[in-house]
Design a protein around this motif. Sequence first.
Motif, mmCIF file in Angstrom:
data_model
loop_
_atom_site.group_PDB
_atom_site.id
_atom_site.type_symbol
_atom_site.label_atom_id
_atom_site.label_comp_id
_atom_site.label_asym_id
_atom_site.label_seq_id
_atom_site.Cartn_x
_atom_site.Cartn_y
_atom_site.Cartn_z
ATOM 1 N N LEU A 52 0.937 -1.212 0.222
ATOM 2 C CA LEU A 52 -0.209 -0.111 0.480
ATOM 3 C C LEU A 52 0.755 0.916 -0.062
ATOM 4 N N ALA A 53 0.376 2.156 0.191
ATOM 5 C CA ALA A 53 1.081 3.869 -0.740
ATOM 6 C C ALA A 53 0.309 5.076 -0.724
ATOM 7 N N THR A 54 0.572 6.141 -0.120
ATOM 8 C CA THR A 54 0.599 7.150 -0.119
ATOM 9 C C THR A 54 1.328 8.473 -0.283
ATOM 10 N N ALA A 55 1.053 8.688 -1.886
ATOM 11 C CA ALA A 55 0.794 9.979 -2.277
ATOM 12 C C ALA A 55 0.212 11.392 -2.570
ATOM 13 N N GLY A 56 0.416 12.052 -2.576
ATOM 14 C CA GLY A 56 -0.584 13.749 -3.051
ATOM 15 C C GLY A 56 -1.695 14.155 -3.579
ATOM 16 N N SER A 57 -1.182 12.425 -4.785
ATOM 17 C CA SER A 57 -2.088 13.416 -6.179
ATOM 18 C C SER A 57 -3.006 12.101 -6.811
ATOM 19 N N PRO A 58 -3.844 13.129 -7.467
ATOM 20 C CA PRO A 58 -4.712 11.370 -8.362
ATOM 21 C C PRO A 58 -3.292 10.772 -9.473
ATOM 22 N N ASP A 59 -2.699 12.131 -10.098
ATOM 23 C CA ASP A 59 -1.505 10.863 -10.605
ATOM 24 C C ASP A 59 -0.466 10.441 -10.192
ATOM 25 N N LYS A 60 -0.130 11.398 -9.290
ATOM 26 C CA LYS A 60 0.690 10.288 -8.309
ATOM 27 C C LYS A 60 0.449 8.947 -7.452
ATOM 28 N N SER A 71 -1.333 -1.930 -4.581
ATOM 29 C CA SER A 71 -2.493 -2.677 -4.959
ATOM 30 C C SER A 71 -2.935 -1.715 -5.020
ATOM 31 N N ARG A 72 -3.002 -0.778 -3.908
ATOM 32 C CA ARG A 72 -3.942 0.481 -3.397
ATOM 33 C C ARG A 72 -3.076 2.003 -3.447
ATOM 34 N N ALA A 73 -3.288 2.540 -3.518
ATOM 35 C CA ALA A 73 -2.990 4.509 -3.308
ATOM 36 C C ALA A 73 -3.835 5.298 -2.685
ATOM 37 N N ILE A 74 -2.609 5.422 -1.776
ATOM 38 C CA ILE A 74 -4.173 6.332 -1.140
ATOM 39 C C ILE A 74 -3.591 7.819 -1.447
ATOM 40 N N ASN A 75 -4.165 8.668 -1.411
ATOM 41 C CA ASN A 75 -4.522 10.358 -1.679
ATOM 42 C C ASN A 75 -4.589 10.571 -0.347
ATOM 43 N N TYR A 76 -3.778 11.315 0.152
ATOM 44 C CA TYR A 76 -3.082 11.315 2.059
ATOM 45 C C TYR A 76 -4.107 13.122 2.103
ATOM 46 N N THR A 78 -7.037 14.062 0.489
ATOM 47 C CA THR A 78 -8.219 13.341 0.654
ATOM 48 C C THR A 78 -8.877 11.913 1.167
ATOM 49 N N GLU A 79 -8.196 11.558 1.645
ATOM 50 C CA GLU A 79 -7.806 9.901 2.338
ATOM 51 C C GLU A 79 -7.544 10.234 4.215
ATOM 52 N N ASP A 80 -7.914 9.599 4.406
ATOM 53 C CA ASP A 80 -7.106 9.223 6.017
ATOM 54 C C ASP A 80 -6.503 7.338 6.131
ATOM 55 N N PHE A 81 -5.121 7.604 5.541
ATOM 56 C CA PHE A 81 -4.979 6.712 5.263
ATOM 57 C C PHE A 81 -4.678 5.451 6.001
ATOM 58 N N ARG A 82 -4.778 5.650 7.300
ATOM 59 C CA ARG A 82 -5.384 5.101 8.396
ATOM 60 C C ARG A 82 -6.262 3.846 8.250
ATOM 61 N N GLU A 83 -7.667 4.572 7.906
ATOM 62 C CA GLU A 83 -9.079 3.937 7.586
ATOM 63 C C GLU A 83 -8.938 3.620 6.416
ATOM 64 N N ALA A 84 -8.585 3.813 5.399
ATOM 65 C CA ALA A 84 -8.022 2.994 3.809
ATOM 66 C C ALA A 84 -7.019 2.052 4.762
ATOM 67 N N ALA A 85 -6.056 2.149 4.984
ATOM 68 C CA ALA A 85 -5.108 0.782 5.538
ATOM 69 C C ALA A 85 -5.665 -0.339 6.004
ATOM 70 N N LEU A 86 -6.343 0.206 7.463
ATOM 71 C CA LEU A 86 -7.830 -0.956 8.016
ATOM 72 C C LEU A 86 -9.057 -1.273 6.865
ATOM 73 N N GLU A 87 -9.030 -0.734 5.807
ATOM 74 C CA GLU A 87 -10.024 -1.610 4.898
ATOM 75 C C GLU A 87 -9.156 -2.012 4.226
ATOM 76 N N GLN A 88 -8.665 -1.911 3.620
ATOM 77 C CA GLN A 88 -7.528 -3.057 2.760
ATOM 78 C C GLN A 88 -6.998 -4.639 3.554
ATOM 79 N N THR A 89 -6.897 -4.134 5.184
ATOM 80 C CA THR A 89 -6.168 -5.294 5.447
ATOM 81 C C THR A 89 -7.359 -6.367 6.198
ATOM 82 N N GLY A 90 -8.962 -5.464 5.529
ATOM 83 C CA GLY A 90 -10.305 -6.357 6.463
ATOM 84 C C GLY A 90 -9.173 -5.863 8.271
#
Length: 334
Positions: free
Chosen positions: A175-183, A193-198, A200-212
Motif C-alpha cells: 500500500l502507498a500514500t501520495a498527494g495527487s491522483p496522478d501520483k 495494490s492500493r494508493a491512498i491520496n493523503y 483527501t483520505e485518511d490513510f489509517r482508515e484506508a489501510a485498515l479497510e484494505q487489510t480487513g
Amino acid sequence: MTSLPKTMRHIAFDAPGDADVMRLVEGPVPEPGPGEILIRVRAAGVNRPDVFQRQGDYPPPPGASPILGLEVAGEVAALGTGVKDIAIGEKVTALSNGGGYAQYTVVPVGQALSFPKGFDAVRAAALPETFFTVWANLFDMAALKAGETVLVHGGTSGIGTTAIQLAKALGARVLATAGSPDKCAACERLGASRAINYRTEDFREAALEQTGGRGVDVILDMVGAPYFDSNIATLAKDGRLSIIAFLGGHRVEAASLMPIMTKRLRVFGSTMRPRTAEEKRAIRDQLARTAWPLLSSGAIAPLIHATFPLEQAADAHRLMESSDHIGKIVLTVG
C-alpha cells in the motif's frame, strides 16, 4: 594517476542557504586511499539529504567529502592500495559518502556495484542511495517477508518508487500514500495494490479497510511526527515502524505508548550516511544477490523524472524541494 587531470569541476557553496548558493567551481581531483576507488562520474543522483546538507541541516560525517552527492555512476579511473577484483575502466555505480556532484569522486570499493545489464549511467546513478536505504530499512531492520503487507509513505519519491517495486517483487503486498491522483496512479502502476491520496483520505482508515481491520505489518515512513499516532494505529500486532526521515517534524507531543506494548510493536529509525564501510559493504552484497538480478532482468527499474546538467544543480534542487517529481532526479556530468 599520472594520466588523470589534476583539477575537476564540482558544485560548491560557501554558506548554507537556498538553491542559489550552489555554484560550479574548479578544484583538485581527489586521490583514492587504501580500499578506495576513484570514479570518473558520468551521472549523480539528487536526494533529499543533499538538500538538507545545502541548507545546513545535514553536515557530512568526519572524513567525508564536503561536496554534495551521495550516489554516482561512471567508470573506475584509479585504484587505491589493496583494491582487487575491479578494473580500471569498469562501469560502476556507487554509494558515496559525499563528493558526487563532481567530475571525479572517491568511494570505498565495498560500496560499488557493476551496472545492471542494459543500464546507462543515468539509470545506474538513480540506484544506490534509494536501494541501500530501502534494503537496510525494509528488509534488514524491519524484516519484511513475502506475504506481509507494507505501507510506503511518499510513494512517488525516489525511496518510495524503489520500495514499492522491490517489496512487490519479493512477495509483499504494498500500500502507498501520495498527494495527487496522478501520483496515486503512478504508485499503482509500479505495483502498489492500493494508493491512498493523503490529501483527501485518511490513510489509517484506508489501510485498515484494505487489510480487513488487521492492519499492516510494516510501515516505511519519511514524514515523522505528524504521522506517528496514525502509523501506530495502522500497524498490526507485531508490526514494525521504520522511520527514515522527518519531513513533517521530529517532535511527537502527548503520544500514547500503550499500543506499542499491547500490539508488541517495534519502532526504529536509521540513517545511511553514518554507517560504517563494513555495514555498507554488507548491504551492497545483499543487493548484488537480490535486487541486481531483478534490475538486470527488467523486473524492476528506476523511475527517472528529470535530468539536469551538473551546472544546473540549483534547478534540480528546486525541483526536489517542490515535490512535483515522480521518481528520481539525476545530474549528468560532462
